[in-house]
Design a protein around this motif. Structure first.
Motif, PDB file in Angstrom:
ATOM      1  N   MET A   1       0.904  -0.944   0.111  1.00  0.00           N
ATOM      2  CA  MET A   1      -0.116   0.009  -0.030  1.00  0.00           C
ATOM      3  C   MET A   1       0.750   1.169   0.015  1.00  0.00           C
ATOM      4  SD  MET A   1      -3.149   1.135   2.367  1.00  0.00           S
ATOM      5  CE  MET A   1      -3.882  -0.474   2.671  1.00  0.00           C
ATOM      6  N   THR A   2       0.378   2.227  -0.694  1.00  0.00           N
ATOM      7  CA  THR A   2       1.372   3.315  -0.757  1.00  0.00           C
ATOM      8  C   THR A   2       0.323   4.747  -0.585  1.00  0.00           C
ATOM      9  OG1 THR A   2       1.152   3.475  -3.170  1.00  0.00           O
ATOM     10  CG2 THR A   2       3.176   2.593  -2.246  1.00  0.00           C
ATOM     11  N   GLY A   3       0.927   5.704  -0.190  1.00  0.00           N
ATOM     12  CA  GLY A   3       0.123   6.906  -0.060  1.00  0.00           C
ATOM     13  C   GLY A   3       0.131   7.848  -1.605  1.00  0.00           C
ATOM     14  N   PRO A   4      -0.280   8.938  -1.458  1.00  0.00           N
ATOM     15  CA  PRO A   4      -0.513   9.640  -2.786  1.00  0.00           C
ATOM     16  C   PRO A   4       0.702  10.049  -3.363  1.00  0.00           C
ATOM     17  CG  PRO A   4      -1.484  10.851  -0.945  1.00  0.00           C
ATOM     18  CD  PRO A   4      -0.931   9.695  -0.351  1.00  0.00           C
ATOM     19  N   THR A   5       1.849  10.146  -2.560  1.00  0.00           N
ATOM     20  CA  THR A   5       3.190  10.378  -3.176  1.00  0.00           C
ATOM     21  C   THR A   5       3.906   9.030  -3.757  1.00  0.00           C
ATOM     22  OG1 THR A   5       4.364  10.325  -1.115  1.00  0.00           O
ATOM     23  CG2 THR A   5       3.319  12.487  -1.758  1.00  0.00           C
ATOM     24  N   GLY A   6       3.204   8.119  -3.574  1.00  0.00           N
ATOM     25  CA  GLY A   6       3.881   6.788  -3.800  1.00  0.00           C
ATOM     26  C   GLY A   6       4.730   6.256  -2.635  1.00  0.00           C
ATOM     27  N   ALA A   7       4.823   6.894  -1.644  1.00  0.00           N
ATOM     28  CA  ALA A   7       5.624   6.560  -0.650  1.00  0.00           C
ATOM     29  C   ALA A   7       4.905   5.603   0.338  1.00  0.00           C
ATOM     30  CB  ALA A   7       6.170   7.594   0.468  1.00  0.00           C
ATOM     31  N   GLY A   8       5.565   4.705   0.924  1.00  0.00           N
ATOM     32  CA  GLY A   8       4.684   3.651   1.716  1.00  0.00           C
ATOM     33  C   GLY A   8       4.193   4.257   2.961  1.00  0.00           C
ATOM     34  N   LEU A   9       2.993   3.724   3.286  1.00  0.00           N
ATOM     35  CA  LEU A   9       2.116   4.134   4.421  1.00  0.00           C
ATOM     36  C   LEU A   9       3.017   3.739   5.506  1.00  0.00           C
ATOM     37  CD1 LEU A   9      -1.407   3.960   3.061  1.00  0.00           C
ATOM     38  CD2 LEU A   9      -0.123   5.936   3.281  1.00  0.00           C
ATOM     39  N   ARG A  10       2.967   4.564   6.934  1.00  0.00           N
ATOM     40  CA  ARG A  10       3.463   3.848   8.195  1.00  0.00           C
ATOM     41  C   ARG A  10       2.480   4.245   9.020  1.00  0.00           C
ATOM     42  NH1 ARG A  10       8.548   6.973   8.047  1.00  0.00           N
ATOM     43  NH2 ARG A  10       8.295   7.662   6.027  1.00  0.00           N
ATOM     44  N   MET A  11       2.199   3.221  10.101  1.00  0.00           N
ATOM     45  CA  MET A  11       1.319   3.417  11.124  1.00  0.00           C
ATOM     46  C   MET A  11       2.063   3.057  12.267  1.00  0.00           C
ATOM     47  SD  MET A  11      -2.336   1.803  11.657  1.00  0.00           S
ATOM     48  CE  MET A  11      -2.665   1.058  13.060  1.00  0.00           C
ATOM     49  N   ARG A  12       1.923   3.540  13.600  1.00  0.00           N
ATOM     50  CA  ARG A  12       2.630   3.121  14.770  1.00  0.00           C
ATOM     51  C   ARG A  12       1.805   3.385  15.872  1.00  0.00           C
ATOM     52  NH1 ARG A  12       7.452   6.457  13.042  1.00  0.00           N
ATOM     53  NH2 ARG A  12       8.806   5.084  12.259  1.00  0.00           N
ATOM     54  N   VAL A  13       1.608   2.457  16.548  1.00  0.00           N
ATOM     55  CA  VAL A  13       0.677   2.218  17.801  1.00  0.00           C
ATOM     56  C   VAL A  13       1.379   1.966  19.145  1.00  0.00           C
ATOM     57  CG1 VAL A  13      -1.335   0.807  18.812  1.00  0.00           C
ATOM     58  CG2 VAL A  13      -0.956   1.028  16.239  1.00  0.00           C
ATOM     59  N   VAL A  14       0.920   2.997  20.055  1.00  0.00           N
ATOM     60  CA  VAL A  14       1.613   2.841  21.273  1.00  0.00           C
ATOM     61  C   VAL A  14       0.554   2.512  22.179  1.00  0.00           C
ATOM     62  CG1 VAL A  14       2.512   4.429  23.050  1.00  0.00           C
ATOM     63  CG2 VAL A  14       3.075   4.870  20.347  1.00  0.00           C
ATOM     64  N   VAL A  15       0.756   1.618  23.008  1.00  0.00           N
ATOM     65  CA  VAL A  15      -0.054   1.082  24.063  1.00  0.00           C
ATOM     66  C   VAL A  15       0.576   1.165  25.466  1.00  0.00           C
ATOM     67  CG1 VAL A  15      -1.487  -0.624  24.871  1.00  0.00           C
ATOM     68  CG2 VAL A  15      -1.298  -0.492  22.433  1.00  0.00           C
ATOM     69  N   ASP A  16       0.131   1.874  26.392  1.00  0.00           N
ATOM     70  CA  ASP A  16       0.739   2.112  27.527  1.00  0.00           C
ATOM     71  C   ASP A  16      -0.683   2.608  28.710  1.00  0.00           C
ATOM     72  OD1 ASP A  16       2.474   2.322  29.783  1.00  0.00           O
ATOM     73  OD2 ASP A  16       3.913   3.168  28.232  1.00  0.00           O
ATOM     74  N   ALA A  17      -0.137   2.906  29.711  1.00  0.00           N
ATOM     75  CA  ALA A  17      -0.946   3.487  30.879  1.00  0.00           C
ATOM     76  C   ALA A  17      -1.400   4.687  30.211  1.00  0.00           C
ATOM     77  CB  ALA A  17      -0.307   3.507  32.139  1.00  0.00           C
ATOM     78  N   GLU A  18      -2.789   5.263  30.792  1.00  0.00           N
ATOM     79  CA  GLU A  18      -3.411   6.212  29.979  1.00  0.00           C
ATOM     80  C   GLU A  18      -2.430   7.589  30.312  1.00  0.00           C
ATOM     81  OE1 GLU A  18      -7.395   8.837  29.817  1.00  0.00           O
ATOM     82  OE2 GLU A  18      -7.432   6.936  30.951  1.00  0.00           O
ATOM     83  N   GLU A  19      -2.106   7.771  31.360  1.00  0.00           N
ATOM     84  CA  GLU A  19      -1.211   8.942  31.900  1.00  0.00           C
ATOM     85  C   GLU A  19      -0.130   9.154  31.117  1.00  0.00           C
ATOM     86  OE1 GLU A  19      -0.335   5.832  34.978  1.00  0.00           O
ATOM     87  OE2 GLU A  19      -2.135   6.545  33.974  1.00  0.00           O
ATOM     88  N   ARG A  20       0.559   7.857  30.717  1.00  0.00           N
ATOM     89  CA  ARG A  20       1.830   8.162  30.057  1.00  0.00           C
ATOM     90  C   ARG A  20       1.392   8.288  28.378  1.00  0.00           C
ATOM     91  NH1 ARG A  20       6.296   3.894  31.354  1.00  0.00           N
ATOM     92  NH2 ARG A  20       7.002   4.728  29.487  1.00  0.00           N
ATOM     93  N   VAL A  21       0.389   7.726  27.979  1.00  0.00           N
ATOM     94  CA  VAL A  21       0.155   8.251  26.616  1.00  0.00           C
ATOM     95  C   VAL A  21      -0.291   9.644  26.399  1.00  0.00           C
ATOM     96  CG1 VAL A  21      -1.554   7.669  24.707  1.00  0.00           C
ATOM     97  CG2 VAL A  21      -0.728   5.909  26.019  1.00  0.00           C
TER      98      VAL A  21
END
Length: 54
Positions: A1-21
């Protein structure tokens, strides 16, 4: 999957305690030059855990 510019899309997910997020957004400018940042609750439907030795 690529974005509008042809670059690859990236997604980062962070899971931690609510106060840290919630403490993280002020630092986003240091790590995100452009794009979309979403802060939302999630519901865990399965947690596999980590294997432990012994």
């Amino acid at each position: 999957m690529t974005g509008p510019t042809g670059a690859g899309l990236r997604m980062r997910v962070v899971v931690d305690a609510e106060e840290r997020v919630r403490a993280f957004p002020p630092h986003l400018g240091e790590v995100v030059a452009r794009g979309l940042v979403v802060l939302d609750r999630c519901r865990v439907v399965r947690y596999g855990g980590r294997e432990t030795d012994g």
